[in-house]
Enzyme design. Structure first.
Site, mmCIF file in Angstrom:
data_model
loop_
_atom_site.group_PDB
_atom_site.id
_atom_site.type_symbol
_atom_site.label_atom_id
_atom_site.label_comp_id
_atom_site.label_asym_id
_atom_site.label_seq_id
_atom_site.Cartn_x
_atom_site.Cartn_y
_atom_site.Cartn_z
ATOM 1 C CE LYS A 11 -10.884 -6.139 7.358
ATOM 2 N NZ LYS A 11 -10.084 -7.045 6.498
ATOM 3 C CE1 TYR A 25 -2.509 -3.407 1.712
ATOM 4 C CE2 TYR A 25 -4.197 -1.858 1.003
ATOM 5 C CZ TYR A 25 -3.824 -3.137 1.371
ATOM 6 O OH TYR A 25 -4.762 -4.141 1.401
HETATM 7 P P1 RFL Z 1 -22.142 -8.825 -5.593
HETATM 8 O O1 RFL Z 1 -20.833 -9.487 -5.852
HETATM 9 O O2 RFL Z 1 -22.349 -7.439 -6.091
HETATM 10 O O3 RFL Z 1 -23.278 -9.789 -6.157
HETATM 11 C C1 RFL Z 1 -24.613 -9.348 -6.272
HETATM 12 C C2 RFL Z 1 -25.314 -10.184 -7.333
HETATM 13 O O4 RFL Z 1 -26.687 -9.787 -7.419
HETATM 14 C C3 RFL Z 1 -27.057 -9.673 -8.781
HETATM 15 N N1 RFL Z 1 -28.205 -8.740 -8.894
HETATM 16 C C4 RFL Z 1 -29.466 -9.125 -9.165
HETATM 17 N N2 RFL Z 1 -30.012 -10.333 -9.360
HETATM 18 C C5 RFL Z 1 -31.330 -10.391 -9.620
HETATM 19 N N3 RFL Z 1 -32.136 -9.282 -9.720
HETATM 20 C C6 RFL Z 1 -31.623 -8.041 -9.520
HETATM 21 N N4 RFL Z 1 -32.382 -6.972 -9.604
HETATM 22 C C7 RFL Z 1 -30.239 -7.928 -9.223
HETATM 23 N N5 RFL Z 1 -29.397 -6.886 -8.974
HETATM 24 C C8 RFL Z 1 -28.185 -7.400 -8.783
HETATM 25 C C9 RFL Z 1 -25.791 -9.157 -9.461
HETATM 26 O O5 RFL Z 1 -25.794 -9.426 -10.858
HETATM 27 C C10 RFL Z 1 -24.708 -9.948 -8.717
HETATM 28 O O6 RFL Z 1 -24.411 -11.170 -9.344
HETATM 29 O O7 RFL Z 1 -22.448 -8.766 -4.026
HETATM 30 P P2 RFL Z 1 -22.030 -9.806 -2.833
HETATM 31 O O8 RFL Z 1 -22.357 -11.228 -3.216
HETATM 32 O O9 RFL Z 1 -22.588 -9.205 -1.604
HETATM 33 O O10 RFL Z 1 -20.412 -9.758 -2.788
HETATM 34 C C11 RFL Z 1 -19.742 -8.590 -2.371
HETATM 35 C C12 RFL Z 1 -18.350 -8.522 -3.022
HETATM 36 O O11 RFL Z 1 -18.501 -8.691 -4.431
HETATM 37 C C13 RFL Z 1 -17.641 -7.188 -2.712
HETATM 38 O O12 RFL Z 1 -17.874 -6.806 -1.370
HETATM 39 C C14 RFL Z 1 -16.104 -7.277 -2.912
HETATM 40 O O13 RFL Z 1 -15.785 -7.490 -4.256
HETATM 41 C C15 RFL Z 1 -15.413 -5.995 -2.402
HETATM 42 N N6 RFL Z 1 -13.958 -5.975 -2.660
HETATM 43 C C16 RFL Z 1 -13.071 -6.618 -1.816
HETATM 44 N N7 RFL Z 1 -13.532 -7.323 -0.750
HETATM 45 C C17 RFL Z 1 -12.659 -8.029 0.036
HETATM 46 O O14 RFL Z 1 -13.094 -8.626 1.029
HETATM 47 N N8 RFL Z 1 -11.298 -8.092 -0.236
HETATM 48 C C18 RFL Z 1 -10.762 -7.417 -1.306
HETATM 49 O O15 RFL Z 1 -9.553 -7.529 -1.560
HETATM 50 C C19 RFL Z 1 -11.648 -6.616 -2.116
HETATM 51 N N9 RFL Z 1 -11.166 -5.941 -3.179
HETATM 52 C C20 RFL Z 1 -13.447 -5.251 -3.763
HETATM 53 C C21 RFL Z 1 -12.037 -5.250 -3.987
HETATM 54 C C22 RFL Z 1 -14.297 -4.538 -4.629
HETATM 55 C C23 RFL Z 1 -13.754 -3.831 -5.686
HETATM 56 N N10 RFL Z 1 -14.650 -3.151 -6.553
HETATM 57 C C24 RFL Z 1 -14.638 -3.283 -7.954
HETATM 58 C C25 RFL Z 1 -15.787 -2.459 -5.964
HETATM 59 C C26 RFL Z 1 -11.493 -4.535 -5.040
HETATM 60 C C27 RFL Z 1 -12.339 -3.791 -5.878
HETATM 61 C C28 RFL Z 1 -11.701 -2.980 -6.979
HETATM 62 C C1 PHB Z 2 -6.794 -6.999 -4.566
HETATM 63 O O1 PHB Z 2 -5.876 -7.832 -4.660
HETATM 64 O O2 PHB Z 2 -7.634 -6.815 -5.469
HETATM 65 C C2 PHB Z 2 -6.881 -6.147 -3.345
HETATM 66 C C3 PHB Z 2 -5.975 -6.371 -2.323
HETATM 67 C C4 PHB Z 2 -6.047 -5.572 -1.186
HETATM 68 C C5 PHB Z 2 -7.024 -4.581 -1.102
HETATM 69 C C6 PHB Z 2 -7.929 -4.386 -2.122
HETATM 70 C C7 PHB Z 2 -7.862 -5.179 -3.266
HETATM 71 O O3 PHB Z 2 -7.061 -3.789 -0.001
#
Ligand code: RFL
Ligand code: PHB
Length: 395
Positions: free
Chosen positions: A298, A202
């Site tokens: 998270k 980071y």
């Molecule tokens: P999702 O993954 O958004 O899935 C929701 C699903 O619901 C569908 N949906 C519908 N289905 C039917 N009818 C509707 N009207 C609907 N509307 C939506 C969608 O198509 C989808 O398939 O939520 P979920 O399951 O709660 O999962 C959450 C995670 O995806 C999210 O919190 C993480 O990706 C966040 N995140 C990270 N979390 C970590 O714990 N560690 C990480 O390293 C981390 N890195 C990240 C991240 C999120 C990122 N972005 C892009 C926001 C890095 C990034 C860049």
């Molecule tokens: C990732 O690998 O996508 C990643 C790792 C650490 C973070 C967020 C995203 O805090």
């Protein structure tokens, strides 16, 4: 059509919940708006807490994760061009993180959910509309392949992410929303190049935050803080690598191996929580109920703790007729959620550039310096990063 638990959204939260319920003989139907390929391809999280890994093991879907996940016992934090190391394992009594892409985790979950006779998934479900949360049998109407259906159930789980329909179906007067948006986003890039370091790095920099992460020993994931006004098309791969090098200390910039990207996207940063996470027979799970900026890694890990709490509560209801855990789901989940919201906000606030005012940077550097020169300060960061313990009465 009927089921015991209707789940809206087949992201990691919905899939994992269905698996946990199925292991106890509870039937569920998942309604997903998108196709399987679309959901699997969404590049998002990578850094998993041990609690999430354990949930995947209990769900019976961790064999590839256990083989291919990269165990991280620490991470690096660079500010003022100095590299500090946070030794997570020694500061937290042995806790570690695991790098495993959300794309891979989702594929593993789909393989097991689609082979599970207690779970039915409808991909491409349109106009999903849940209702009747205060009635004896709630229902969900939807269209599948141009035919209208109504699904009747005992309970509904809103696992449909921040932009989903379940939260919006609850009367506004029954919810309280807390929100903070940030004036910047993260531009992420994936490339088949060896990671810069064996740990995540980071970087606080006067030009803006950067993060060097990975998906495997041959695949790197990098992020740059960018203004929200930027478009992905504004950034060629060369622009990205040049800017990343500018934000790295010279020694690391020299060892960065670059190559063509195969994914680039910009994610806005947001802190958001809705309270409570229950309305009658509807429960909100994962991003549907809360969003954190990704700095603290998270979001997915909180979705996993929500799934743990809700599946435990539903299993207690179906197996023992106990409703006390269902009654405590919202408060118990929110306790852990607010801790992660605070940490993610704090980590964002000390590592990102919010303005050109030079006093801001001086105060950030003083805070990071103060925390990192003491074991107590490092421990605070490490304990939050590896994730706080789950509530004991739900274990
Ligand atoms: P999702 O993954 O958004 O899935 C929701 C699903 O619901 C569908 N949906 C519908 N289905 C039917 N009818 C509707 N009207 C609907 N509307 C939506 C969608 O198509 C989808 O398939 O939520 P979920 O399951 O709660 O999962 C959450 C995670 O995806 C999210 O919190 C993480 O990706 C966040 N995140 C990270 N979390 C970590 O714990 N560690 C990480 O390293 C981390 N890195 C990240 C991240 C999120 C990122 N972005 C892009 C926001 C890095 C990034 C860049
Ligand atoms: C990732 O690998 O996508 C990643 C790792 C650490 C973070 C967020 C995203 O805090």
């Amino acid at each position: 059509m009927k089921t015991q638990v209707a789940i809206i959204g087949a992201g990691p939260a919905g899939l994992c919940l269905a698996r946990m319920l199925s292991l106890h003989g509870i039937h569920s139907i998942i309604l997903e708006r998108q196709t399987r390929a679309y959901v699997e391809a969404r590049v998002r999280a990578g850094m998993l807490e041990q609690g999430m890994v354990e949930l995947m093991r209990r769900a019976g879907v961790a064999s590839r994760l256990d083989k291919e996940g990269l165990v991280h016992s620490g991470f690096k934090l660079i500010f003022d061009n100095q590299i500090s190391h946070i030794d997570l394992a020694s500061l937290t009594g042995g806790k570690q993180m695991v790098i495993y892409g959300q794309t891979e985790l989702t594929k593993d979950l789909y393989d097991s959910v689609l082979a599970d006779s207690n779970i039915q998934v409808f991909f491409g479900a349109q106009e999903v509309c849940p209702s009747g949360f205060l009635e004896e049998k709630p229902r969900v109407s939807f269209y599948y392949q141009n035919t209208a259906y109504t699904l009747s159930c005992d309970y509904l789980a809103g696992c449909d992410g921040y932009h989903g329909v379940t939260r919006a179906a609850i009367p506004k007067s029954c919810l309280r929303e807390y929100e903070r948006t940030y004036p910047f986003g993260w531009l992420g890039l994936l490339s088949d190049t060896p990671p810069l370091d064996e740990e995540a790095i980071y970087i606080h920099h006067q030009r803006g935050f950067a993060l060097c992460s990975m998906r495997s020993r041959t695949r790197s994931r990098y992020y740059l803080q960018v203004p929200l006004s930027e478009q992905v098309s504004d950034w060629s791969d060369q622009d990205f690598w040049d800017e990343l090098r500018r934000r790295l200390p010279a020694s690391l910039a020299d060892s960065l191996i670059t190559g063509p990207s195969f994914e680039k996207s910009i994610a806005p940063l947001r802190s958001f929580v809705v309270e409570p996470l229950r309305f009658g027979s509807l429960f909100l799970v994962g991003d549907a109920g809360h969003i954190v900026p990704p700095t603290g890694a998270k979001g997915l890990n909180l979705a996993a703790s929500d799934v743990h709490y809700l599946s435990t509560a539903l299993i207690a209801w179906y197996q023992e007729g106990r409703s006390d855990l269902l009654d405590r789901y919202s408060a118990t989940a929110l306790h852990r959620i607010w801790a992660a919201v605070r940490f993610s906000w704090w980590f964002t606030s000390v590592t990102h550039k919010f303005s050109d005012d030079p006093i801001e940077q001086k105060i950030q550097l003083a805070e990071l310096d103060y925390l990192l020169q003491s074991t107590a300060g490092q421990t605070t960061i490490a304990e939050n990063y590896v994730g706080l313990d789950l509530a004991e009465d739900f274990v």
